[in-house]
Design a protein around this motif. Structure first.
Motif, PDB file in Angstrom:
ATOM      1  N   ILE A 282       0.841  -1.201   0.000  1.00 49.43           N
ATOM      2  CA  ILE A 282       0.000   0.000   0.000  1.00 49.43           C
ATOM      3  C   ILE A 282       0.875   1.250   0.000  1.00 49.43           C
ATOM      4  CG2 ILE A 282      -1.559   1.372   1.436  1.00 49.43           C
ATOM      5  CD1 ILE A 282      -2.927  -1.235   2.253  1.00 49.43           C
ATOM      6  N   THR A 283       1.936   1.212   0.792  1.00 49.77           N
ATOM      7  CA  THR A 283       2.841   2.356   0.872  1.00 49.77           C
ATOM      8  C   THR A 283       3.577   2.558  -0.452  1.00 49.77           C
ATOM      9  OG1 THR A 283       3.158   1.883   3.229  1.00 49.77           O
ATOM     10  CG2 THR A 283       4.753   3.352   2.181  1.00 49.77           C
ATOM     11  N   ILE A 284       4.010   1.463  -1.066  1.00 49.77           N
ATOM     12  CA  ILE A 284       4.697   1.561  -2.355  1.00 49.77           C
ATOM     13  C   ILE A 284       3.752   2.079  -3.433  1.00 49.77           C
ATOM     14  CG2 ILE A 284       5.796   0.225  -4.200  1.00 49.77           C
ATOM     15  CD1 ILE A 284       6.964  -1.589  -2.045  1.00 49.77           C
ATOM     16  N   ASP A 285       2.490   1.630  -3.407  1.00 51.09           N
ATOM     17  CA  ASP A 285       1.512   2.100  -4.395  1.00 51.09           C
ATOM     18  C   ASP A 285       1.290   3.607  -4.271  1.00 51.09           C
ATOM     19  OD1 ASP A 285       1.197  -0.417  -5.410  1.00 51.09           O
ATOM     20  OD2 ASP A 285      -0.659  -0.857  -4.313  1.00 51.09           O
ATOM     21  N   ALA A 286       1.209   4.103  -3.039  1.00 50.74           N
ATOM     22  CA  ALA A 286       1.024   5.543  -2.837  1.00 50.74           C
ATOM     23  C   ALA A 286       2.237   6.306  -3.358  1.00 50.74           C
ATOM     24  CB  ALA A 286       0.805   5.837  -1.353  1.00 50.74           C
ATOM     25  N   ALA A 287       3.428   5.774  -3.111  1.00 48.64           N
ATOM     26  CA  ALA A 287       4.645   6.422  -3.608  1.00 48.64           C
ATOM     27  C   ALA A 287       4.667   6.425  -5.136  1.00 48.64           C
ATOM     28  CB  ALA A 287       5.875   5.698  -3.060  1.00 48.64           C
ATOM     29  N   THR A 288       4.197   5.346  -5.724  1.00 49.10           N
ATOM     30  CA  THR A 288       4.150   5.255  -7.181  1.00 49.10           C
ATOM     31  C   THR A 288       3.220   6.302  -7.775  1.00 49.10           C
ATOM     32  OG1 THR A 288       4.610   2.871  -7.087  1.00 49.10           O
ATOM     33  CG2 THR A 288       3.670   3.725  -9.129  1.00 49.10           C
ATOM     34  N   GLN A 289       2.059   6.508  -7.135  1.00 51.62           N
ATOM     35  CA  GLN A 289       1.122   7.521  -7.612  1.00 51.62           C
ATOM     36  C   GLN A 289       1.740   8.914  -7.533  1.00 51.62           C
ATOM     37  OE1 GLN A 289      -1.877   7.045  -9.110  1.00 51.62           O
ATOM     38  NE2 GLN A 289      -1.246   4.895  -9.037  1.00 51.62           N
ATOM     39  N   SER A 290       2.476   9.188  -6.461  1.00 53.31           N
ATOM     40  CA  SER A 290       3.137  10.491  -6.341  1.00 53.31           C
ATOM     41  C   SER A 290       4.193  10.661  -7.426  1.00 53.31           C
ATOM     42  CB  SER A 290       3.774  10.626  -4.952  1.00 53.31           C
ATOM     43  OG  SER A 290       2.796  10.708  -3.948  1.00 53.31           O
ATOM     44  N   LEU A 291       4.919   9.587  -7.721  1.00 54.26           N
ATOM     45  CA  LEU A 291       5.951   9.657  -8.754  1.00 54.26           C
ATOM     46  C   LEU A 291       5.324   9.887 -10.128  1.00 54.26           C
ATOM     47  CD1 LEU A 291       8.971   9.480  -9.245  1.00 54.26           C
ATOM     48  CD2 LEU A 291       8.728   6.999  -9.517  1.00 54.26           C
ATOM     49  N   LYS A 292       4.202   9.223 -10.408  1.00 56.45           N
ATOM     50  CA  LYS A 292       3.499   9.438 -11.673  1.00 56.45           C
ATOM     51  C   LYS A 292       3.021  10.886 -11.787  1.00 56.45           C
ATOM     52  CE  LYS A 292       1.847   4.690 -12.371  1.00 56.45           C
ATOM     53  NZ  LYS A 292       0.645   3.810 -12.399  1.00 56.45           N
ATOM     54  N   ALA A 293       2.557  11.441 -10.665  1.00 56.58           N
ATOM     55  CA  ALA A 293       2.104  12.829 -10.673  1.00 56.58           C
ATOM     56  C   ALA A 293       3.260  13.770 -10.976  1.00 56.58           C
ATOM     57  CB  ALA A 293       1.474  13.179  -9.321  1.00 56.58           C
ATOM     58  N   ALA A 294       4.432  13.465 -10.422  1.00 52.08           N
ATOM     59  CA  ALA A 294       5.606  14.299 -10.694  1.00 52.08           C
ATOM     60  C   ALA A 294       5.978  14.247 -12.172  1.00 52.08           C
ATOM     61  CB  ALA A 294       6.779  13.832  -9.838  1.00 52.08           C
ATOM     62  N   ILE A 295       5.941  13.057 -12.759  1.00 49.41           N
ATOM     63  CA  ILE A 295       6.280  12.908 -14.173  1.00 49.41           C
ATOM     64  C   ILE A 295       5.271  13.647 -15.038  1.00 49.41           C
ATOM     65  CG2 ILE A 295       6.465  11.240 -16.061  1.00 49.41           C
ATOM     66  CD1 ILE A 295       7.549   9.245 -13.978  1.00 49.41           C
ATOM     67  N   THR A 296       3.989  13.603 -14.657  1.00 50.71           N
ATOM     68  CA  THR A 296       2.947  14.315 -15.404  1.00 50.71           C
ATOM     69  C   THR A 296       3.239  15.807 -15.448  1.00 50.71           C
ATOM     70  OG1 THR A 296       1.257  12.676 -14.838  1.00 50.71           O
ATOM     71  CG2 THR A 296       0.490  14.876 -15.482  1.00 50.71           C
ATOM     72  N   ASN A 297       3.668  16.351 -14.311  1.00 54.01           N
ATOM     73  CA  ASN A 297       3.962  17.782 -14.250  1.00 54.01           C
ATOM     74  C   ASN A 297       5.214  18.156 -15.024  1.00 54.01           C
ATOM     75  OD1 ASN A 297       2.086  19.444 -12.482  1.00 54.01           O
ATOM     76  ND2 ASN A 297       2.398  17.650 -11.194  1.00 54.01           N
ATOM     77  N   LEU A 298       6.048  17.182 -15.329  1.00 57.24           N
ATOM     78  CA  LEU A 298       7.278  17.450 -16.084  1.00 57.24           C
ATOM     79  C   LEU A 298       7.121  17.189 -17.572  1.00 57.24           C
ATOM     80  CD1 LEU A 298       9.968  15.916 -13.693  1.00 57.24           C
ATOM     81  CD2 LEU A 298       9.554  18.337 -14.144  1.00 57.24           C
ATOM     82  N   THR A 299       5.978  16.626 -17.973  1.00 56.51           N
ATOM     83  CA  THR A 299       5.781  16.252 -19.367  1.00 56.51           C
ATOM     84  C   THR A 299       5.058  17.358 -20.125  1.00 56.51           C
ATOM     85  OG1 THR A 299       5.613  13.932 -18.715  1.00 56.51           O
ATOM     86  CG2 THR A 299       4.819  14.510 -20.916  1.00 56.51           C
ATOM     87  N   PRO A 300       5.704  17.963 -21.121  1.00 60.42           N
ATOM     88  CA  PRO A 300       5.051  19.034 -21.894  1.00 60.42           C
ATOM     89  C   PRO A 300       3.790  18.523 -22.579  1.00 60.42           C
ATOM     90  CG  PRO A 300       7.413  18.969 -22.328  1.00 60.42           C
ATOM     91  CD  PRO A 300       7.081  17.725 -21.555  1.00 60.42           C
TER      92      PRO A 300
END
Length: 206
Positions: A146-164
């Motif tokens: 569960i903790t890893i899944d939450a971290a993964t969602q945060s990482l995906k959100a970071a990548i989304t904000n970096l993708t033009p």
């Protein structure tokens, strides 16, 4: 210099005395706190002390200095006090520091995508460190996942904000900072709007 004992948390009176010596102690309301700070004020006073220490460190240990003697000495002092790598308390410290960074990265009313990405990346790192700590302390695989899944969602959100060109509104928002900060130790009976000024930092009493 001998390594100090750090196992017992500091009491509210001890923290207040330290802040007073540093010129950063808040002024308790004499009607609500006639005997000074309460035991339940420890977490709030720790936050003030932490802010004071970091503000001083930003001046005394500027990494841009050449040679960086201040930074080297700061890290030496820190590592001489912090628990050993095998101590899970060290992982709690790392996670808490990252969560603070995540909150502070988006304090502006209109945070940029880069600031939001930095915040989400910090939350992802905090989650992965929490997962590592849970694994070391015998937590169930479900809790770790569960903790890893939450971290993964945060990482995906970071990548989304970096993708033009990506729809940045789909990025996972940072929870309200009042939910992230531990205010349980602030105690009751604190007058609304009361504030403490620590150099350039103002901490609200609620």
């Amino acid at each position: 210099m001998a390594r100090p004992s750090t196992r017992r948390p500091s009491s509210a009176p001890a923290l207040y005395r330290a802040l007073d010596e540093l010129g950063a102690a808040p002024s308790p309301d004499p009607k609500l706190r006639p005997a000074g700070p309460r035991r339940t004020d420890s977490a709030l006073l720790l936050g003030v002390l932490l802010a004071k220490a970091e503000l001083d460190a930003a001046v005394r240990a500027d990494p841009a200095q050449e040679p960086p003697h201040g930074l080297t000495q700061l890290l030496t002092g820190y590592r001489s006090t912090i628990p050993s790598p095998a101590d899970e308390t060290r992982l709690r410290i790392l996670s808490m520091r990252l969560i603070r960074s995540a909150v502070e990265a988006t304090l502006d009313d209109d945070s940029s995508p880069l600031a939001q990405a930095a915040s989400d990346a910090a939350l992802a790192a905090a989650g992965l460190i929490d997962a590592e700590r849970l694994g070391r302390t015998g937590a169930t695989p479900r809790a770790i996942n569960i903790t890893i899944d939450a971290a993964t969602q945060s990482l995906k959100a970071a990548i989304t904000n970096l993708t033009p060109g990506q729809n940045r509104t789909n990025a996972k928002p940072l929870p309200d900072r009042d939910d992230q900060l531990d205010t349980a130790g602030c105690g009751d009976g604190v007058p609304p709007g009361k504030s403490i000024r620590v150099t350039d930092v103002v901490v609200e009493w609620r």
